[in-house]
Design a protein around this motif. Structure first.
Motif, short mmCIF file in Angstrom:
data_model
loop_
_atom_site.label_atom_id
_atom_site.label_comp_id
_atom_site.label_asym_id
_atom_site.label_seq_id
_atom_site.Cartn_x
_atom_site.Cartn_y
_atom_site.Cartn_z
N SER A 114 0.85 -1.19 0.00
CA SER A 114 0.00 0.00 0.00
C SER A 114 0.89 1.24 0.00
O SER A 114 2.07 1.20 0.41
N ALA A 115 0.34 2.37 -0.46
CA ALA A 115 1.12 3.60 -0.51
C ALA A 115 1.57 4.02 0.89
O ALA A 115 2.72 4.46 1.09
N ALA A 116 0.68 3.87 1.89
CA ALA A 116 1.04 4.26 3.25
C ALA A 116 2.16 3.38 3.80
O ALA A 116 3.08 3.85 4.48
N PHE A 117 2.08 2.08 3.50
CA PHE A 117 3.12 1.15 3.96
C PHE A 117 4.46 1.50 3.32
O PHE A 117 5.49 1.54 4.00
N ALA A 118 4.45 1.77 2.01
CA ALA A 118 5.69 2.10 1.30
C ALA A 118 6.30 3.38 1.85
O ALA A 118 7.52 3.49 2.01
N SER A 119 5.45 4.37 2.19
CA SER A 119 5.95 5.62 2.73
C SER A 119 6.59 5.42 4.10
O SER A 119 7.62 6.03 4.42
N ARG A 120 6.01 4.54 4.91
CA ARG A 120 6.53 4.33 6.26
C ARG A 120 7.78 3.47 6.29
O ARG A 120 8.76 3.77 7.00
N TRP A 121 7.78 2.38 5.52
CA TRP A 121 8.82 1.37 5.64
C TRP A 121 9.89 1.42 4.54
O TRP A 121 10.99 0.91 4.74
N GLY A 131 -8.14 -3.01 -9.45
CA GLY A 131 -9.10 -2.62 -8.43
C GLY A 131 -8.51 -2.48 -7.04
O GLY A 131 -9.24 -2.14 -6.10
N ARG A 132 -7.22 -2.76 -6.89
CA ARG A 132 -6.58 -2.60 -5.59
C ARG A 132 -5.58 -1.46 -5.66
O ARG A 132 -4.80 -1.36 -6.59
N ASN A 133 -5.60 -0.60 -4.66
CA ASN A 133 -4.72 0.57 -4.63
C ASN A 133 -3.36 0.17 -4.08
O ASN A 133 -3.08 0.32 -2.90
N LEU A 134 -2.54 -0.38 -4.96
CA LEU A 134 -1.23 -0.90 -4.56
C LEU A 134 -0.11 -0.23 -5.35
O LEU A 134 -0.29 0.15 -6.52
N VAL A 135 1.03 -0.10 -4.71
CA VAL A 135 2.20 0.51 -5.32
C VAL A 135 3.18 -0.60 -5.70
O VAL A 135 3.50 -1.47 -4.87
N GLU A 136 3.65 -0.59 -6.95
CA GLU A 136 4.67 -1.55 -7.35
C GLU A 136 6.02 -1.11 -6.82
O GLU A 136 6.43 0.03 -7.01
N LEU A 137 6.70 -2.02 -6.14
CA LEU A 137 7.97 -1.69 -5.52
C LEU A 137 9.15 -1.79 -6.49
O LEU A 137 10.14 -1.07 -6.35
N ALA A 138 9.04 -2.68 -7.46
CA ALA A 138 10.12 -2.88 -8.43
C ALA A 138 9.51 -3.33 -9.74
O ALA A 138 9.54 -4.52 -10.07
N PRO A 139 8.90 -2.39 -10.49
CA PRO A 139 8.21 -2.76 -11.74
C PRO A 139 9.09 -3.52 -12.72
O PRO A 139 8.58 -4.31 -13.52
N GLU A 140 10.39 -3.29 -12.64
CA GLU A 140 11.32 -3.94 -13.57
C GLU A 140 11.72 -5.34 -13.11
O GLU A 140 12.48 -6.03 -13.80
N ARG A 141 11.19 -5.79 -11.95
CA ARG A 141 11.59 -7.08 -11.39
C ARG A 141 10.37 -7.98 -11.10
O ARG A 141 10.15 -8.35 -9.96
N PRO A 142 9.60 -8.32 -12.11
CA PRO A 142 8.50 -9.28 -11.85
C PRO A 142 9.08 -10.67 -11.59
O PRO A 142 10.23 -10.96 -11.95
N MET A 143 8.29 -11.52 -10.96
CA MET A 143 8.67 -12.92 -10.79
C MET A 143 7.66 -13.79 -11.51
O MET A 143 6.45 -13.63 -11.30
N ASP A 144 8.14 -14.65 -12.37
CA ASP A 144 7.28 -15.50 -13.18
C ASP A 144 7.35 -16.95 -12.70
O ASP A 144 8.43 -17.48 -12.44
N VAL A 145 6.18 -17.56 -12.60
CA VAL A 145 6.08 -18.96 -12.21
C VAL A 145 5.43 -19.73 -13.36
O VAL A 145 4.26 -19.47 -13.69
N ALA A 146 6.17 -20.61 -13.98
CA ALA A 146 5.63 -21.43 -15.07
C ALA A 146 4.71 -22.50 -14.48
O ALA A 146 5.06 -23.14 -13.49
N LEU A 147 3.54 -22.65 -15.09
CA LEU A 147 2.57 -23.64 -14.62
C LEU A 147 2.34 -24.71 -15.68
O LEU A 147 2.38 -24.43 -16.89
#
Length: 293
Positions: free
Chosen positions: A171-178, A248-264
């Motif tokens: 969350s934006a508030a969490f990112a700002s605090r931590w 639909g969720r108000n979330l901040v991406e912390l590292a847009p350039e670092r996604p993690m992919d899981v092959a299924l």
């Protein structure tokens, strides 16, 4: 195994599916002592212990082999009866399937909706981490599984479904605090949300980010996919949320350039079963749309 009494084999399967002798007795419309006697007689015939009388019951290695045979036998019998028109009207086929929680919460249920109504199918879904669902196939507890394992379980076929992408978010508030500062320095000290103790996504992201093994100190376990994402959005901690759940969720991406992919992958028993084939086709089609399979 042609000389095995089929009523005893089916009884063992009922005990495993219902996870108790009493519930198996109710399903089979016999008494619990009758169930116990049938299983004991089967063990005496084979000369090996098949099931451990714990709560819930557990199979031995020999029990796993026999349960796989029992499930294949009942599936082939049901399909043959259906082809011959010997089944009751609208009698459903039960398909036990192992699914990881994030797939179940996002794209998998719409896949089941696309399965043709005939022949009727009862879905028996078992949820587990994608790194562990193959063990349910190996134990004979399910006939198919969504898994992260590309190597087929013995007696199974495998096909790649696609990739589930995860994003490190908060969350934006969490990112700002931590997280006010370099991410690699601040993130290891920040509270983390994990699905359960099998969940390695957050620790894996930290290892990639810091190139060190730095477990977080405050760890919240939220063992439900939607509630996990809600907990992150509520500011309980940061976490790896499927891209399919971000809308639909108000979330901040912390590292847009670092996604993690899981092959299924989809693994299923090698059975000529029309209901199982119909489900496999529907799952593969949904995966192509949602996972790029």
């Amino acid at each position: 195994m042609s000389d095995l009494p089929l009523d005893q084999v089916r009884t063992l399967l009922a005990v495993v599916d219902e996870q108790s002798f009493d519930r198996a007795a109710a399903v089979l419309h016999v008494t619990p002592p009758a169930v116990s006697q049938r299983v004991k007689a089967l063990e005496q015939r084979i000369g090996r212990v098949l099931v451990l009388r714990s709560k819930p019951v557990r199979l031995t290695d020999s029990g796993e082999v026999l349960v796989r045979f029992a499930r294949q036998l009942t599936r082939l019998e049901a399909d043959t009866r259906a082809e011959l028109g010997l089944g009751g009207p609208g009698e459903p086929t039960t398909l036990p399937i192992a699914v990881n929680a994030d797939s179940l919460a996002t794209w998998f249920l719409p896949a089941l909706q696309a399965v043709p109504a005939e022949p009727p199918i009862s879905f028996d879904l078992r949820s587990d981490d994608e790194g562990y669902t193959d063990s349910l196939l190996r134990e004979g507890l399910v006939m198919a599984a969504i898994t992260a394992t590309p190597h087929p379980v013995q007696g199974c076929s495998v096909r790649r479904l696609g990739t589930m992408r995860y994003r490190a978010v908060a969350s934006a508030a969490f990112a700002s605090r931590w997280l006010d500062g370099p991410l690699a320095e601040r993130l290891p000290a920040a509270p983390t949300v994990l699905f359960d103790r099998k969940d390695d996504l957050q620790d894996g992201f930290l290892r990639r980010l810091t190139r060190r093994r730095l477990p977080t100190r405050i760890r919240h376990y939220i063992p439900a996919s939607v509630s996990f994402a809600d907990a992150v959005a509520a500011g309980l901690g940061w976490g790896m949320v499927p891209e399919l759940q971000l809308a639909g969720r108000n979330l901040v991406e912390l590292a847009p350039e670092r996604p993690m992919d899981v092959a299924l992958y989809w693994q299923q028993w090698k059975l000529d079963s029309p209901p199982l084939a119909a489900v496999a086709d529907a799952v593969a089609a949904a995966a192509r749309r949602e996972l790029g399979g």
